[in-house]
Motif scaffolding. Structure first.
Motif, short mmCIF file in Angstrom:
data_model
loop_
_atom_site.label_atom_id
_atom_site.label_comp_id
_atom_site.label_asym_id
_atom_site.label_seq_id
_atom_site.Cartn_x
_atom_site.Cartn_y
_atom_site.Cartn_z
N GLN A 1 -5.53 1.18 -5.83
CA GLN A 1 -6.72 0.38 -5.57
C GLN A 1 -6.32 -1.09 -5.62
O GLN A 1 -5.61 -1.52 -6.53
CB GLN A 1 -7.77 0.69 -6.63
CG GLN A 1 -9.12 0.15 -6.34
CD GLN A 1 -10.13 0.67 -7.36
OE1 GLN A 1 -9.78 1.12 -8.45
NE2 GLN A 1 -11.38 0.62 -7.00
N VAL A 2 -6.80 -1.86 -4.63
CA VAL A 2 -6.51 -3.29 -4.57
C VAL A 2 -7.84 -4.03 -4.56
O VAL A 2 -8.71 -3.75 -3.75
CB VAL A 2 -5.69 -3.64 -3.30
CG1 VAL A 2 -5.47 -5.14 -3.22
CG2 VAL A 2 -4.37 -2.91 -3.30
N THR A 3 -7.96 -4.98 -5.50
CA THR A 3 -9.13 -5.84 -5.57
C THR A 3 -8.64 -7.27 -5.38
O THR A 3 -7.70 -7.69 -6.05
CB THR A 3 -9.83 -5.70 -6.95
OG1 THR A 3 -10.09 -4.32 -7.18
CG2 THR A 3 -11.11 -6.48 -6.98
N GLU A 4 -9.29 -7.99 -4.48
CA GLU A 4 -8.79 -9.31 -4.14
C GLU A 4 -9.94 -10.25 -3.85
O GLU A 4 -10.95 -9.87 -3.27
CB GLU A 4 -7.87 -9.19 -2.91
CG GLU A 4 -7.18 -10.45 -2.53
CD GLU A 4 -6.16 -10.23 -1.43
OE1 GLU A 4 -5.46 -11.20 -1.11
OE2 GLU A 4 -6.07 -9.11 -0.89
N ILE B 1 -5.51 -8.01 -7.63
CA ILE B 1 -5.23 -7.02 -8.68
C ILE B 1 -4.92 -5.69 -8.01
O ILE B 1 -5.70 -5.19 -7.20
CB ILE B 1 -6.44 -6.86 -9.62
CG1 ILE B 1 -6.77 -8.20 -10.27
CG2 ILE B 1 -6.15 -5.80 -10.67
CD1 ILE B 1 -8.06 -8.20 -11.05
N GLU B 2 -3.76 -5.15 -8.32
CA GLU B 2 -3.33 -3.85 -7.81
C GLU B 2 -3.29 -2.86 -8.96
O GLU B 2 -2.67 -3.13 -9.99
CB GLU B 2 -1.95 -3.94 -7.16
CG GLU B 2 -1.91 -4.86 -5.96
CD GLU B 2 -0.51 -5.02 -5.40
OE1 GLU B 2 0.42 -4.35 -5.90
OE2 GLU B 2 -0.36 -5.82 -4.47
N GLU B 3 -3.95 -1.72 -8.78
CA GLU B 3 -4.03 -0.71 -9.83
C GLU B 3 -3.52 0.62 -9.30
O GLU B 3 -3.89 1.04 -8.21
CB GLU B 3 -5.48 -0.57 -10.30
CG GLU B 3 -5.66 0.43 -11.40
CD GLU B 3 -7.11 0.54 -11.85
OE1 GLU B 3 -7.33 1.19 -12.87
OE2 GLU B 3 -8.00 0.00 -11.18
N LEU B 4 -2.68 1.27 -10.08
CA LEU B 4 -2.17 2.59 -9.74
C LEU B 4 -2.67 3.57 -10.79
O LEU B 4 -2.41 3.40 -11.99
CB LEU B 4 -0.64 2.61 -9.72
CG LEU B 4 0.02 3.97 -9.50
CD1 LEU B 4 -0.29 4.48 -8.10
CD2 LEU B 4 1.51 3.88 -9.73
N ARG C 1 -0.25 1.59 -13.81
CA ARG C 1 0.27 0.26 -13.56
C ARG C 1 -0.87 -0.65 -13.11
O ARG C 1 -1.65 -0.27 -12.24
CB ARG C 1 1.35 0.32 -12.49
CG ARG C 1 2.06 -0.97 -12.27
CD ARG C 1 3.22 -0.79 -11.32
NE ARG C 1 3.98 -2.01 -11.31
CZ ARG C 1 5.15 -2.14 -10.76
NH1 ARG C 1 5.69 -1.11 -10.16
NH2 ARG C 1 5.78 -3.27 -10.78
N LEU C 2 -0.94 -1.83 -13.69
CA LEU C 2 -1.95 -2.82 -13.34
C LEU C 2 -1.24 -4.15 -13.15
O LEU C 2 -0.72 -4.72 -14.11
CB LEU C 2 -2.99 -2.91 -14.45
CG LEU C 2 -4.24 -3.72 -14.17
CD1 LEU C 2 -5.06 -3.06 -13.06
CD2 LEU C 2 -5.08 -3.82 -15.41
N THR C 3 -1.15 -4.61 -11.90
CA THR C 3 -0.43 -5.83 -11.57
C THR C 3 -1.42 -6.89 -11.12
O THR C 3 -2.27 -6.63 -10.28
CB THR C 3 0.59 -5.57 -10.44
OG1 THR C 3 1.44 -4.49 -10.82
CG2 THR C 3 1.44 -6.80 -10.18
N VAL C 4 -1.27 -8.08 -11.68
CA VAL C 4 -2.15 -9.21 -11.35
C VAL C 4 -1.30 -10.28 -10.68
O VAL C 4 -0.27 -10.69 -11.21
CB VAL C 4 -2.82 -9.77 -12.63
CG1 VAL C 4 -3.71 -10.94 -12.29
CG2 VAL C 4 -3.58 -8.68 -13.35
#
Length: 97
Positions: free
Chosen positions: A37-40, A46-49, A57-60
């Motif tokens: 999921q990508v929230t922008e 924010i990329e969430e796996l 995984r949560l990448t900001v």
């Protein structure tokens, strides 16, 4: 007069054999549900796996100059988030390949 009882008996035996063969076949476990999921918006991405409903995984990635991307540490499997000191903390990605 000839009786036809062997034909239904044969069909019954074939059906029983097919059911037993299906039961004996090894079943493979289902594939895990994976969701990316990508929230922008205009300031951050924010990329969430998620695997099986748990965040792996949560990448900001801030879109501000000079601020690098970082990860939010997810809790270890089998541990309560309150017992995991690094859960929810920022982890800066200083070396990338």
């Amino acid at each position: 007069m000839k009786t036809l009882w062997p034909a239904p008996l044969t069909l019954l035996l074939l059906a029983t054999a097919a059911v037993r063969a299906e039961e004996a076949a090894p079943r493979t476990p289902p594939e895990p549900q994976v969701l990316q999921q990508v929230t922008e918006d205009d300031k951050i991405r924010i990329e969430e796996l998620r695997v099986r409903g748990q965040t792996k995984r949560l990448t900001v990635q801030p879109k501000i100059r000079g601020v690098g991307p970082y990860e939010i540490a997810s809790p270890e499997p089998g541990r309560a988030p309150a017992d995991d000191p690094k859960a929810g903390q920022r982890v800066w990605l200083s070396i990338t390949f």
